[in-house]
Structure formats: C-alpha cells, structure tokens
Scaffold this motif. Structure first.
Motif, PDB file in Angstrom:
ATOM      1  N   SER A 123      -9.724  11.866 116.165  1.00  0.00           N
ATOM      2  CA  SER A 123      -9.046  10.566 116.163  1.00  0.00           C
ATOM      3  C   SER A 123      -7.847  10.614 115.212  1.00  0.00           C
ATOM      4  N   HIS A 124      -7.074   9.546 115.182  1.00  0.00           N
ATOM      5  CA  HIS A 124      -5.947   9.460 114.258  1.00  0.00           C
ATOM      6  C   HIS A 124      -6.253   8.439 113.160  1.00  0.00           C
ATOM      7  N   TRP A 148      -0.514   3.604 114.970  1.00  0.00           N
ATOM      8  CA  TRP A 148       0.065   3.465 116.336  1.00  0.00           C
ATOM      9  C   TRP A 148      -0.333   2.141 116.998  1.00  0.00           C
ATOM     10  N   GLN A 284      -0.660  16.655 125.026  1.00  0.00           N
ATOM     11  CA  GLN A 284      -1.601  15.560 125.238  1.00  0.00           C
ATOM     12  C   GLN A 284      -1.043  14.246 124.707  1.00  0.00           C
ATOM     13  N   TYR A 286      -1.165  10.528 123.458  1.00  0.00           N
ATOM     14  CA  TYR A 286      -2.147   9.649 122.807  1.00  0.00           C
ATOM     15  C   TYR A 286      -2.273   8.391 123.657  1.00  0.00           C
ATOM     16  N   THR A 287      -3.491   8.116 124.131  1.00  0.00           N
ATOM     17  CA  THR A 287      -3.625   7.025 125.104  1.00  0.00           C
ATOM     18  C   THR A 287      -4.123   5.734 124.458  1.00  0.00           C
ATOM     19  N   TYR A 288      -3.715   4.631 125.074  1.00  0.00           N
ATOM     20  CA  TYR A 288      -4.127   3.310 124.601  1.00  0.00           C
ATOM     21  C   TYR A 288      -5.312   2.824 125.434  1.00  0.00           C
ATOM     22  N   GLU A 302       0.285  15.082 121.159  1.00  0.00           N
ATOM     23  CA  GLU A 302      -0.280  16.193 120.388  1.00  0.00           C
ATOM     24  C   GLU A 302       0.008  17.485 121.126  1.00  0.00           C
ATOM     25  N   VAL A 361       1.237  16.612 115.824  1.00  0.00           N
ATOM     26  CA  VAL A 361       1.696  15.324 116.373  1.00  0.00           C
ATOM     27  C   VAL A 361       3.213  15.201 116.351  1.00  0.00           C
ATOM     28  N   SER A 363       6.326  12.156 117.651  1.00  0.00           N
ATOM     29  CA  SER A 363       6.596  10.833 118.201  1.00  0.00           C
ATOM     30  C   SER A 363       7.865  10.943 119.052  1.00  0.00           C
TER      31      SER A 363
END
Ligand code: T4K
Length: 401
Positions: A123-124, A148, A284, A286-288, A302, A361, A363
C-alpha cells in the motif's frame, strides 16, 4: 497503442511536446466569476482578517464535509502546526515517511519528534500494525496521511488511538472531496487538515483548512490563527499568523463551483491512462476505489524494473526529455531528508516498504490542462522507452541519479 518506432528525444529525436506538460498544473475555474469576486473585494476594501469570503468559504467547506467547524488557514503546513499545537501534541508523534515533507516539518518546527512509520505492504499508506509497535511512553499522537486522496486505514488507527489514549489527526492535504466508507474525509479523528495549494484538487492559490467537530479545539485554533487574540486587546496564549486572505478565499469559492467538472476531467484522464498503460507489463497504475467519492487528482504509476527492464528513474529522464515533467513523489522519503536523515541515520532499516516504494513511484501529468491525446502520447513514450531500453541505458550510462 501505435508506437515503438518513434525516435525518443533522449536518443536524439524531437520532444513529443513543444511546451512542458507539468504535474500539478493548477485548475482555474470560471475566470469571470473570480474577477467579479475580486472587484467586489476591492470595492469593500476588506482584504484579510476573517473577511466575508473567508467566512463563506469556511461555511461551504464545513457543509460539504459534514463537520461543525472549518477553520481556513494560509496553507496546510500552518494548519498542521496549529492543529497539533492546539490539541496539545508534544514528545513524539507517529507519521508515515511516505508523505510530503510538510507533515514531518510541521511537528519538528515545534520540537515535536516525528517518528517515521512504514507503509503497509503493498500500500502507499501508514501501516497500523507498525504504528502500534512504535508507541513509546513519549508518544502523544498519530497523524495518518490520505496519500493521493485515498484514505489511510482510519478504522484501525482510530482503534489504536482510543485504546492507547493518543491524539489522532489526519493530513488530508490530498483528499478534499474524497470519502471513506461513504463518509466525507474531513470528519475523522480529532481534526483533518486540507491543503488548497495551487497544485491541489481545490486550490486557493495558497491555502488550507482544519476541519473538526470539537468546539473547544476549534476555538483555540481560531485564536491561534490570529496571534492568539481572543478579543480586540486580549491575547490569551501564543499564536501565529495563519489567516487566509480574501483573494485566496475568492479563488477557493470560485473553484468550489467547478468541482464536478474538474472531477469529470480528472476521471476521464485517469481512465485514459488506465487504458493506455494496461498493456505495458511492469507499469502499474495506482487505482482508485470507485465505490467511494474520489477526486482523481493524481495519476500515480509504479514501475517494476524486473518486468520493464528500465528503472523508474530512467523513465522519468526519458519523459522529461519529451517535455513530460513526471515527478518522483515522495522520493527519497521524509526519513532521508534533513534534519531527519542526520537525527535518525538508521531509520531506513525500519522502513523497507517505503524504501522500495520511493524507488518505484512516479506522478504523471493530469488535470484540466491535459487532454486524452496527450495521455495517448505519454503512453506511447513509455511503451517506446521499454522497447528501446538498451539504447537508453547506454545513453544514460546506466547511472540515473
Ligand atoms: N501534506 C501533504 C501530504 C502534502 O502533499 C502537502 C503539500 C502538505 C501537507 C502541505 O500543504 P501546503 O502547506 O503546501 O498547503 C508541491 C506543493 O508546493 C505542495 O503544496 C504539495 N504538497 C506537494 C505535493 O507539491 P513541490 O515542491 O513539488 O512544488 P513545485 O514548485 O515543484 O511544483 C509542483 C508542480 O506543480 C510542478 O510540476 C510545477 C507545477 N505548478 C506549481 C505551481 C505552484 C504549476 O504548474 N503552477 C503553479 O502555480 O511541492
């Protein structure tokens, strides 16, 4: 995606974008509405010190979030300082290292020691199991961070804070407009702190707010925001200048009127990235969790070098050469920045997941200044970079610091 053949700028080709595409480009909203508000403000000659726009902004935020009090601030860093001071935090406070440096600095500025906690594996977000292990007799609180805009494990942290008698606050700098189990972020813990910096989902140029349901804490924070003044000539305790200006509140109010539009664009961009990046192994997104309210303000990727054959750092260089100014948030982790690196030279040994994450990571640009075509081009650049990795690594001399 059609690519692979384009000559990347890092290898001598022409950059894909003539103008830089930034991460964190501000949203603007309705210019005319903002200018009208500024004209009114000039006519009124009331520029700061709890003016009518600030009060309206606070009312609107409190309503949206569903809390009793919203106290607008000049930025979230001062908001964090005031909230922690007003609530009486001292000694040690547990925070994640995977966060913007302001979370730690707001504590250290007051000589409270930030104790860095790892993210939960995969996780983040701060790992509640490790939080529990880091509590000492000097610990007075925990600050979770909704990185995020995705909530940290509020339930587990609340349970620990209650059982161990600790203060609990949340750095919600990224999370305005987001929910946790259907309830809006802003209403958890003793207080939650939003940022309305230019790069944020809701921006007021610079700005922030602390939300709370605690009447006494709210009153103390209002005084502390204004030098500790409790009445005209009456200072009750130490305070600072944390006031939001009227022009900032005018921007905030204007953007509040465009939030649905901004979310729609952010979501459109997020879905476009999801589509273009899906075929790329080792990249990959990062999904919401779409069952919650999300602001989709960040597109986070990522990079798994064991699958792509090219590191995150090399990819950032490739993108930057194309004028796509990707960023390595939150590299190298707060524990690796000063003064913390010198204070806690061995902290990294306790933070293996954070150490791994900060290497992976990046952005990517999104927001109202980015189109779906831009995203398709960015996807094509990443695909081409993976395909041409051998040449790229040679150009970079395999060293990409
Ligand atoms: N807690 C967390 C978890 C946070 O992320 C932050 C702030 C805070 C607390 C503290 O909140 P504030 O006290 O700021 O309210 C930026 C922001 O300055 C900072 O607010 C933000 N987090 C952080 C994640 O990002 P930098 O050092 O990366 O800023 P900079 O100047 O490199 O700009 C970032 C990107 O935005 C660039 O690509 C350029 C672009 N940009 C920026 C501005 C200001 C624009 O295009 N236009 C602009 O006007 O920190």
């Amino acid at each position: 995606m059609k690519t692979g053949l384009r000559r990347l700028a890092i290898l001598g080709g022409t950059p894909a974008f003539a103008e830089p595409l930034h991460v964190g480009r501000p949203n603007i909203g309705n210019r005319q509405a903002f200018i009208r508000r500024v004209e009114d403000m000039l006519d009124r000659r009331w520029f700061t010190n709890n003016g009518p726009y600030v009060q309206e902004f606070e009312r609107r935020i409190a309503e949206m979030v569903g809390v009793k009090h919203c106290i607008a601030m000049c930025n979230a860093t001062i908001g964090l300082e005031i909230a922690t001071r007003a609530a009486g935090l001292r000694g040690e406070v547990i925070v994640p290292s995977f966060t913007f440096i302001a979370t730690a600095h707001a504590l250290q500025w007051q000589e409270i020691t930030p104790v860095f906690c790892d993210v939960a594996p995969g996780s983040h977000h701060i790992d509640p199991a490790q939080v529990e292990r880091m509590i000492t007799p000097r610990t007075t609180g925990i600050i979770g961070v909704h990185v995020w805009g995705v909530p940290c494990d509020i339930e587990a942290l609340t349970e620990i804070a209650q059982r161990r008698g600790l203060h609990l606050m949340f750095d919600a700098a990224h999370a305005f407009g987001c929910s946790y189990r259907g309830r809006m972020i802003g209403s958890f813990g003793e207080a939650e702190i939003f940022s309305f910096h230019a790069t944020k989902f809701l921006n007021s140029f610079e700005g922030g707010a602390v939300c709370t349901n605690d009447d006494q804490l709210a009153e103390r924070m209002r005084f502390m925001r204004n030098f500790g003044f409790a009445g005209v000539d009456d200072v009750d305790f130490i305070g600072t200048n944390g006031k939001m200006t009227e022009v900032c509140a005018a921007m905030g109010l204007t953007l509040l009127e465009s939030l649905d539009e901004i979310i729609a664009i952010n979501r459109r961009n997020y879905l476009a990235y999801r589509r273009v990046l899906a075929p790329l192994e080792g990249i990959q997104l990062y999904t919401y969790d779409e069952s919650e309210r999300c602001n989709y303000q960040y597109v986070i990727v990522e990079v798994d070098e064991t699958k792509t054959g090219i590191s995150r750092d090399a990819l950032v260089k490739v993108l930057q050469a194309e004028n796509v100014l990707a960023r390595r948030y939150f590299y190298p982790g707060a524990h690796q920045m000063e003064p913390y690196r010198s204070y806690f030279p061995h902290a990294r040994l306790l933070l293996p997941e954070t150490e791994r994450l900060v290497q992976r990571v990046m952005s990517l640009p999104t927001g109202t200044a980015v189109s779906v075509q831009d995203i398709e081009k960015i996807g094509a650049i990443i695909e081409a970079a993976i395909a041409q990795r051998a040449e790229i690594l040679e150009v970079l001399g395999c060293s990409v610091d």
